[in-house]
Motif scaffolding. Sequence first.
Motif, PDB file in Angstrom:
ATOM      1  N   GLN A  51       0.823  -1.199   0.000  1.00 38.62           N
ATOM      2  CA  GLN A  51       0.000   0.000   0.000  1.00 38.62           C
ATOM      3  C   GLN A  51       0.863   1.256   0.000  1.00 38.62           C
ATOM      4  N   THR A  52       2.035   1.159   0.597  1.00 38.23           N
ATOM      5  CA  THR A  52       2.964   2.291   0.566  1.00 38.23           C
ATOM      6  C   THR A  52       3.392   2.588  -0.867  1.00 38.23           C
ATOM      7  N   GLU A  53       3.672   1.548  -1.639  1.00 43.72           N
ATOM      8  CA  GLU A  53       4.088   1.737  -3.032  1.00 43.72           C
ATOM      9  C   GLU A  53       2.946   2.289  -3.869  1.00 43.72           C
ATOM     10  N   LEU A  54       1.741   1.782  -3.658  1.00 39.06           N
ATOM     11  CA  LEU A  54       0.592   2.317  -4.384  1.00 39.06           C
ATOM     12  C   LEU A  54       0.384   3.793  -4.048  1.00 39.06           C
ATOM     13  N   ALA A  55       0.564   4.130  -2.786  1.00 37.13           N
ATOM     14  CA  ALA A  55       0.397   5.520  -2.372  1.00 37.13           C
ATOM     15  C   ALA A  55       1.386   6.426  -3.087  1.00 37.13           C
ATOM     16  N   SER A  56       2.626   5.968  -3.234  1.00 41.81           N
ATOM     17  CA  SER A  56       3.629   6.804  -3.910  1.00 41.81           C
ATOM     18  C   SER A  56       3.332   6.938  -5.393  1.00 41.81           C
ATOM     19  N   LEU A  57       2.731   5.902  -5.994  1.00 41.12           N
ATOM     20  CA  LEU A  57       2.403   5.971  -7.423  1.00 41.12           C
ATOM     21  C   LEU A  57       1.313   6.992  -7.712  1.00 41.12           C
ATOM     22  N   ILE A  58       0.375   7.158  -6.786  1.00 38.32           N
ATOM     23  CA  ILE A  58      -0.770   8.031  -7.070  1.00 38.32           C
ATOM     24  C   ILE A  58      -0.746   9.319  -6.255  1.00 38.32           C
ATOM     25  N   GLY A  59       0.325   9.551  -5.500  1.00 38.33           N
ATOM     26  CA  GLY A  59       0.442  10.803  -4.757  1.00 38.33           C
ATOM     27  C   GLY A  59      -0.575  10.939  -3.647  1.00 38.33           C
TER      28      GLY A  59
END
Length: 232
Positions: free
Chosen positions: A180-188
Amino acid sequence: MVRAGEPAWAPGSFLTLLSDAEREELLALGTTRKVPGGRHLLVEGRQDTQVEVIRQGHVKVTTTVGGTSRLLAIRLPGDLVGEHGAFTGNGRIATVTTCGDVVSTVIRQAAFLRFLSVHPQVSAQLTVAVSRRLLWANRRRTEFTAFPVQVRLGRVLLDIATSCGEAVGDGLLIRVVLSQTELASLIGAREDTVQRALRDLRRAGLVRTGYRRITVLDAAGLRALTDKAEWI
């Protein structure tokens, strides 16, 4: 030509833009090896200058901001990584990490640049491939302020599922492990906001989540949700 046992290149990847002869000549310049999951092909800040052609498997491209690793992109079979270092001779601007077993061809800077100098059409196609990456990144940044998190997340999940999803009984399993951390960084977005958006998508029957695993259950429904946002 794809070698026996080698999967087709990802649609729109660098190698798909080359002729069979160009592709074969380029790959013959380097050394091909199999790299297990969790290994770094390139490391941010290092001064090496080789390029890598991803032939099988997937890799994550990350950068460190404020001591935290941020996911920038996922690269697929047929993609090239490391070209910035080869062109500039400067330190690596990102880290590239294997997601499971990866087969990659390593090409030294001098050989790569010499190949481009005698094949200007390949150089032009590399410009096309890099431009597509920039367009994708710019579109994501534009969406940061234009659309709600659920829409941004849905679009990214569709992109990833389309490019590296595996058909399972009831949907498309994203084969790359994503936190979820990586997804968060992808979508700001903030991680807790991504958690809520994933919960909403699950309740709507659009995705299923497990431990660092996401399956898109209803691609058409997810696309309808994200397309509808164009009119908000």
